[in-house]
Design a protein around this motif. Structure first.
Motif, PDB file in Angstrom:
ATOM      1  N   GLN A 271       0.829  -1.213   0.000  1.00 57.68           N
ATOM      2  CA  GLN A 271       0.000   0.000   0.000  1.00 57.68           C
ATOM      3  C   GLN A 271       0.858   1.255   0.000  1.00 57.68           C
ATOM      4  O   GLN A 271       0.544   2.247  -0.679  1.00 57.68           O
ATOM      5  CB  GLN A 271      -0.943  -0.014   1.203  1.00 57.68           C
ATOM      6  CG  GLN A 271      -2.040  -1.069   1.067  1.00 57.68           C
ATOM      7  CD  GLN A 271      -2.725  -1.397   2.385  1.00 57.68           C
ATOM      8  OE1 GLN A 271      -2.389  -0.843   3.434  1.00 57.68           O
ATOM      9  NE2 GLN A 271      -3.683  -2.311   2.340  1.00 57.68           N
ATOM     10  N   GLY A 272       1.965   1.230   0.749  1.00 57.21           N
ATOM     11  CA  GLY A 272       2.878   2.376   0.769  1.00 57.21           C
ATOM     12  C   GLY A 272       3.502   2.623  -0.592  1.00 57.21           C
ATOM     13  O   GLY A 272       3.542   3.763  -1.083  1.00 57.21           O
ATOM     14  N   VAL A 273       3.989   1.550  -1.227  1.00 58.47           N
ATOM     15  CA  VAL A 273       4.582   1.664  -2.570  1.00 58.47           C
ATOM     16  C   VAL A 273       3.530   2.166  -3.560  1.00 58.47           C
ATOM     17  O   VAL A 273       3.791   3.049  -4.380  1.00 58.47           O
ATOM     18  CB  VAL A 273       5.150   0.300  -3.036  1.00 58.47           C
ATOM     19  CG1 VAL A 273       5.559   0.346  -4.507  1.00 58.47           C
ATOM     20  CG2 VAL A 273       6.338  -0.118  -2.174  1.00 58.47           C
ATOM     21  N   ASP A 274       2.328   1.623  -3.469  1.00 56.93           N
ATOM     22  CA  ASP A 274       1.246   1.996  -4.378  1.00 56.93           C
ATOM     23  C   ASP A 274       0.903   3.480  -4.243  1.00 56.93           C
ATOM     24  O   ASP A 274       0.692   4.179  -5.240  1.00 56.93           O
ATOM     25  CB  ASP A 274       0.016   1.128  -4.077  1.00 56.93           C
ATOM     26  CG  ASP A 274      -1.035   1.212  -5.169  1.00 56.93           C
ATOM     27  OD1 ASP A 274      -0.638   1.293  -6.348  1.00 56.93           O
ATOM     28  OD2 ASP A 274      -2.237   1.203  -4.841  1.00 56.93           O
ATOM     29  N   ARG A 275       0.870   3.962  -2.999  1.00 56.86           N
ATOM     30  CA  ARG A 275       0.499   5.371  -2.785  1.00 56.86           C
ATOM     31  C   ARG A 275       1.557   6.322  -3.347  1.00 56.86           C
ATOM     32  O   ARG A 275       1.228   7.266  -4.081  1.00 56.86           O
ATOM     33  CB  ARG A 275       0.269   5.639  -1.294  1.00 56.86           C
ATOM     34  CG  ARG A 275      -1.128   5.252  -0.824  1.00 56.86           C
ATOM     35  CD  ARG A 275      -1.411   5.780   0.570  1.00 56.86           C
ATOM     36  NE  ARG A 275      -0.656   5.038   1.592  1.00 56.86           N
ATOM     37  CZ  ARG A 275      -1.129   3.981   2.249  1.00 56.86           C
ATOM     38  NH1 ARG A 275      -2.343   3.510   1.987  1.00 56.86           N
ATOM     39  NH2 ARG A 275      -0.393   3.373   3.165  1.00 56.86           N
ATOM     40  N   VAL A 276       2.832   6.083  -2.999  1.00 56.20           N
ATOM     41  CA  VAL A 276       3.860   7.036  -3.469  1.00 56.20           C
ATOM     42  C   VAL A 276       4.051   6.939  -4.984  1.00 56.20           C
ATOM     43  O   VAL A 276       4.425   7.917  -5.632  1.00 56.20           O
ATOM     44  CB  VAL A 276       5.224   6.858  -2.742  1.00 56.20           C
ATOM     45  CG1 VAL A 276       5.079   7.145  -1.265  1.00 56.20           C
ATOM     46  CG2 VAL A 276       5.833   5.494  -2.993  1.00 56.20           C
ATOM     47  N   ALA A 286      10.454   4.493 -10.812  1.00 53.27           N
ATOM     48  CA  ALA A 286      11.245   3.953  -9.705  1.00 53.27           C
ATOM     49  C   ALA A 286      10.769   4.541  -8.379  1.00 53.27           C
ATOM     50  O   ALA A 286      10.479   5.727  -8.280  1.00 53.27           O
ATOM     51  CB  ALA A 286      12.719   4.285  -9.912  1.00 53.27           C
ATOM     52  N   VAL A 287      10.696   3.675  -7.378  1.00 52.42           N
ATOM     53  CA  VAL A 287      10.421   4.130  -6.022  1.00 52.42           C
ATOM     54  C   VAL A 287      11.707   3.942  -5.211  1.00 52.42           C
ATOM     55  O   VAL A 287      12.354   2.899  -5.296  1.00 52.42           O
ATOM     56  CB  VAL A 287       9.218   3.370  -5.396  1.00 52.42           C
ATOM     57  CG1 VAL A 287       9.436   1.869  -5.370  1.00 52.42           C
ATOM     58  CG2 VAL A 287       8.918   3.863  -3.986  1.00 52.42           C
ATOM     59  N   LYS A 288      12.082   4.979  -4.488  1.00 49.22           N
ATOM     60  CA  LYS A 288      13.318   4.904  -3.689  1.00 49.22           C
ATOM     61  C   LYS A 288      12.977   4.441  -2.280  1.00 49.22           C
ATOM     62  O   LYS A 288      11.993   4.867  -1.690  1.00 49.22           O
ATOM     63  CB  LYS A 288      13.998   6.281  -3.633  1.00 49.22           C
ATOM     64  CG  LYS A 288      15.313   6.275  -2.837  1.00 49.22           C
ATOM     65  CD  LYS A 288      16.173   7.487  -3.147  1.00 49.22           C
ATOM     66  CE  LYS A 288      15.623   8.716  -2.453  1.00 49.22           C
ATOM     67  NZ  LYS A 288      16.530   9.877  -2.626  1.00 49.22           N
ATOM     68  N   MET A 289      13.800   3.537  -1.771  1.00 47.75           N
ATOM     69  CA  MET A 289      13.592   3.011  -0.424  1.00 47.75           C
ATOM     70  C   MET A 289      14.827   3.362   0.402  1.00 47.75           C
ATOM     71  O   MET A 289      15.935   2.899   0.116  1.00 47.75           O
ATOM     72  CB  MET A 289      13.401   1.488  -0.511  1.00 47.75           C
ATOM     73  CG  MET A 289      12.896   0.848   0.738  1.00 47.75           C
ATOM     74  SD  MET A 289      12.295  -0.838   0.406  1.00 47.75           S
ATOM     75  CE  MET A 289      13.821  -1.731   0.259  1.00 47.75           C
ATOM     76  N   ASP A 294      14.919   0.196  11.782  1.00 48.97           N
ATOM     77  CA  ASP A 294      13.478  -0.058  11.912  1.00 48.97           C
ATOM     78  C   ASP A 294      12.607   1.042  11.294  1.00 48.97           C
ATOM     79  O   ASP A 294      11.481   1.273  11.712  1.00 48.97           O
ATOM     80  CB  ASP A 294      13.086  -0.260  13.383  1.00 48.97           C
ATOM     81  CG  ASP A 294      13.684  -1.533  13.956  1.00 48.97           C
ATOM     82  OD1 ASP A 294      14.103  -2.391  13.157  1.00 48.97           O
ATOM     83  OD2 ASP A 294      13.749  -1.671  15.190  1.00 48.97           O
ATOM     84  N   LYS A 295      13.142   1.719  10.296  1.00 53.29           N
ATOM     85  CA  LYS A 295      12.367   2.769   9.618  1.00 53.29           C
ATOM     86  C   LYS A 295      12.671   2.722   8.129  1.00 53.29           C
ATOM     87  O   LYS A 295      13.837   2.731   7.728  1.00 53.29           O
ATOM     88  CB  LYS A 295      12.708   4.141  10.189  1.00 53.29           C
ATOM     89  CG  LYS A 295      11.776   5.247   9.675  1.00 53.29           C
ATOM     90  CD  LYS A 295      12.071   6.580  10.357  1.00 53.29           C
ATOM     91  CE  LYS A 295      12.959   7.433   9.481  1.00 53.29           C
ATOM     92  NZ  LYS A 295      13.136   8.809   9.974  1.00 53.29           N
ATOM     93  N   ILE A 296      11.621   2.645   7.342  1.00 53.33           N
ATOM     94  CA  ILE A 296      11.778   2.591   5.888  1.00 53.33           C
ATOM     95  C   ILE A 296      11.007   3.762   5.307  1.00 53.33           C
ATOM     96  O   ILE A 296       9.809   3.924   5.573  1.00 53.33           O
ATOM     97  CB  ILE A 296      11.237   1.260   5.307  1.00 53.33           C
ATOM     98  CG1 ILE A 296      12.003   0.065   5.909  1.00 53.33           C
ATOM     99  CG2 ILE A 296      11.355   1.215   3.796  1.00 53.33           C
ATOM    100  CD1 ILE A 296      11.367  -0.484   7.145  1.00 53.33           C
ATOM    101  N   THR A 297      11.691   4.590   4.533  1.00 56.89           N
ATOM    102  CA  THR A 297      11.032   5.728   3.890  1.00 56.89           C
ATOM    103  C   THR A 297      10.962   5.470   2.390  1.00 56.89           C
ATOM    104  O   THR A 297      11.994   5.260   1.735  1.00 56.89           O
ATOM    105  CB  THR A 297      11.800   7.038   4.163  1.00 56.89           C
ATOM    106  OG1 THR A 297      11.954   7.193   5.577  1.00 56.89           O
ATOM    107  CG2 THR A 297      11.038   8.224   3.601  1.00 56.89           C
ATOM    108  N   LEU A 298       9.743   5.467   1.871  1.00 50.90           N
ATOM    109  CA  LEU A 298       9.512   5.285   0.441  1.00 50.90           C
ATOM    110  C   LEU A 298       9.311   6.658  -0.184  1.00 50.90           C
ATOM    111  O   LEU A 298       8.582   7.496   0.376  1.00 50.90           O
ATOM    112  CB  LEU A 298       8.273   4.432   0.200  1.00 50.90           C
ATOM    113  CG  LEU A 298       8.255   3.050   0.849  1.00 50.90           C
ATOM    114  CD1 LEU A 298       6.874   2.420   0.735  1.00 50.90           C
ATOM    115  CD2 LEU A 298       9.306   2.139   0.212  1.00 50.90           C
ATOM    116  N   ILE A 323      18.030   2.299  -1.920  1.00 51.50           N
ATOM    117  CA  ILE A 323      17.951   1.442  -3.100  1.00 51.50           C
ATOM    118  C   ILE A 323      16.653   1.778  -3.837  1.00 51.50           C
ATOM    119  O   ILE A 323      15.666   2.200  -3.215  1.00 51.50           O
ATOM    120  CB  ILE A 323      18.002  -0.063  -2.702  1.00 51.50           C
ATOM    121  CG1 ILE A 323      18.134  -0.964  -3.939  1.00 51.50           C
ATOM    122  CG2 ILE A 323      16.796  -0.465  -1.842  1.00 51.50           C
ATOM    123  CD1 ILE A 323      18.496  -2.414  -3.618  1.00 51.50           C
ATOM    124  N   GLY A 324      16.651   1.618  -5.150  1.00 54.56           N
ATOM    125  CA  GLY A 324      15.459   1.914  -5.944  1.00 54.56           C
ATOM    126  C   GLY A 324      14.928   0.670  -6.637  1.00 54.56           C
ATOM    127  O   GLY A 324      15.701  -0.214  -7.033  1.00 54.56           O
TER     128      GLY A 324
END
Length: 372
Positions: A271-276, A286-289, A294-298, A323-324
Motif C-alpha cells: 500500500q505504501g509503494v502503491d500510494r507514493v 522507480a520508487v526509492k527506499m 526499523d524505519k523505511i522511507t519510500l 535502493i530503488g
C-alpha cells in the motif's frame, strides 16, 4: 449432424475453446471449431492455432444424428452467449450450413468440412505424472507475472519447468523477464523423474489457468516430451508445443550472500509503494527506499508531477542505505505474498534483492534494482 444441448453447457465449453482461436487468421479453417457428435450422446469440441489445441467433451441432451462439422468459433460463441438462460440449443448441420436454433431464435452459419481441420500430432509423451489442480494453480500464479513478453528473447516467453536432485528430488518452475525472477519449488511428483527441461508457452499457461479456475479439487494429468505437453482435466484436454530454446541458468542470479535483512508486512508495504507511485510517470516509475534502524522511507520524485514520501514500519538493523525498485515489479511480487511478513535480503544499491516469505517457503523472488 443433429444434436440438442443445454445452452449453459455449450457456452461453458465454447468459452474454453474459442479463446484458443486467434481473432485474425490467414487460414480460414483455424477460425473454426470442430464439432463432433457421437451416438453415445457425447459432443466433442476441438480448436487449435497449430501450436495449442484444446478438446472439450460433454454430454448432449440428445444426439439424433452423429457426425462432425466445423463452424466459426467466435461467431458461434457470441450467438450462444446471447441466447436466453435455460434455453435448449439445437445444432443441425447439412449441405454446407449449420442451423443454430433456440426458442424463437434462428441462425444459419457457413461451415467448412472436418477433413480440412488440422490436429496437433502429439507423438510419444514418455513422461507422465499427476498433481492436484490446486498445486498446478499455485505454480502458475506464483510465477506467470514474471514471464517476459520480449519476443526477441523468445526462450523467456513462458514458464520453465525442470526436475532437480537437491537434498530431496524436486520439481521447479521459474519465469523471468531479466528484471525479476519468480521460482516455485515442490516435491517431485511420482513419474516425473528423468523429465526433460521444458518451457511452457505463455498462451498455454493462460489457457491452463482458465481451466484450473473451474477444475475444482481434481487431479490434473501431465504428459510430456521434449517438444510437446498435454494437460488432461476431467472434461478438457489441452495439448501444446513447447518453446524450442534454452532457458538461462537462473540459479546464477539468485543471491546467496545478501547480508542486510528487512522484515516487513507485505500488505502495508504494498500500500505504501502503491500510494507514493501515484505520482510516478513511465520515465520515473522507480520508487526509492531509504533504510534506517526499523524505519523505511519510500519516496518518488517526478519532474512533471512533484514528490511523494511515506514511512512504513519494518524490522531492519543493518547499515543505512538507499535502493530503488520498479514500483510495479515490486508490487507484483508483494501481491503473491500470503503471510503476514516478507523478508527482503539486500546487499547494496546495485545488487539483486532476494524476496521470500521465509527460508522454507516454496516461492522465491529476485528483483533487480533501479537507479534513483
Amino acid at each position: 449432424m443433429k444434436a440438442t444441448v443445454e445452452r449453459a453447457t455449450l457456452m461453458k465449453s465454447l468459452g474454453h475453446v474459442q479463446s484458443v482461436v486467434e481473432r485474425r487468421n490467414t487460414i480460414p479453417i483455424l477460425s473454426n471449431v470442430l464439432i463432433e457428435t457421437s451416438e453415445n450422446g457425447e459432443i466433442k469440441l476441438t480448436a487449435t492455432d497449430l501450436d495449442l489445441q484444446i478438446v472439450e467433451s460433454f454430454a448432449a441432451n440428445n444426439v439424433e444424428t452423429a457426425g462432425s462439422i466445423t463452424v466459426p468459433a467466435h461467431t458461434l460463441f457470441d450467438i450462444v452467449r446471447k441466447l436466453p438462460d435455460g434455453s435448449e440449443v439445437q445444432l443441425n448441420a447439412a449441405d454446407g450450413r449449420m442451423a443454430v436454433n433456440a426458442g424463437r431464435a434462428r441462425f444459419s452459419l457457413q461451415t467448412l468440412p472436418r477433413d480440412d481441420f488440422p490436429k496437433i500430432a502429439e507423438g510419444d509423451l514418455p513422461t507422465s505424472f499427476e498433481m492436484p489442480s490446486s498445486t498446478l494453480m499455485e505454480i502458475i500464479e506464483k510465477t506467470r507475472f514474471a514471464i517476459s513478453s520480449d519476443e526477441t528473447r523468445y526462450y523467456l516467453n513462458g514458464i520453465f519447468m525442470h526436475v532437480s536432485d537437491d537434498a530431496e528430488p524436486t520439481l521447479k518452475a521459474a519465469a523471468t523477464d531479466g528484471h525479476r525472477l519468480a521460482r516455485y519449488t515442490l516435491a517431485r511428483p511420482a513419474g516425473a523423474e528423468g523429465m526433460p527441461d521444458v518451457i511452457i508457452p505463455k498462451k498455454c499457461v493462460t489457457e491452463i489457468h482458465k481451466l484450473l479456475g473451474e477444475a475444482g479439487d481434481n487431479m490434473v494429468r501431465v504428459d510430456l516430451s521434449a517438444s510437446k505437453i498435454r494437460f488432461t482435466f476431467a472434461a478438457s484436454v489441452l495439448t501444446s508445443k513447447l518453446i524450442d530454446g534454452t532457458f538461462p541458468d537462473y540459479n546464477r542470479v539468485i543471491p546467496t550472500g545478501n547480508d542486510k535483512l528487512l522484515t516487513i508486512n507485505p500488505k502495508a508495504f504494498f500500500q505504501g509503494v502503491d500510494r507514493v507511485a501515484t505520482i510516478a510517470t513511465e520515465r520515473t516509475r522507480a520508487v526509492k527506499m531509504a533504510l534506517e534502524q526499523d524505519k523505511i522511507t519510500l519516496s518518488v520524485t517526478s519532474p512533471e508531477n512533484g514528490t511523494a514520501a511515506e514511512e512504513v514500519s519494518g524490522t531492519y538493523s543493518n547499515d543505512e542505505f538507499e535502493i530503488g525498485f520498479n514500483a510495479n515489479y515490486l508490487k507484483d511480487i508483494l501481491n503473491e505474498i500470503e503471510s503476514d511478513t516478507v523478508e527482503l535480503h539486500l546487499a547494496d544499491a546495485s545488487a539483486p534483492t532476494l524476496i521470500r516469505e521465509h527460508d522454507k517457503s516454496p516461492s522465491l523472488y529476485v528483483l533487480m534494482p533501479m537507479r534513483v
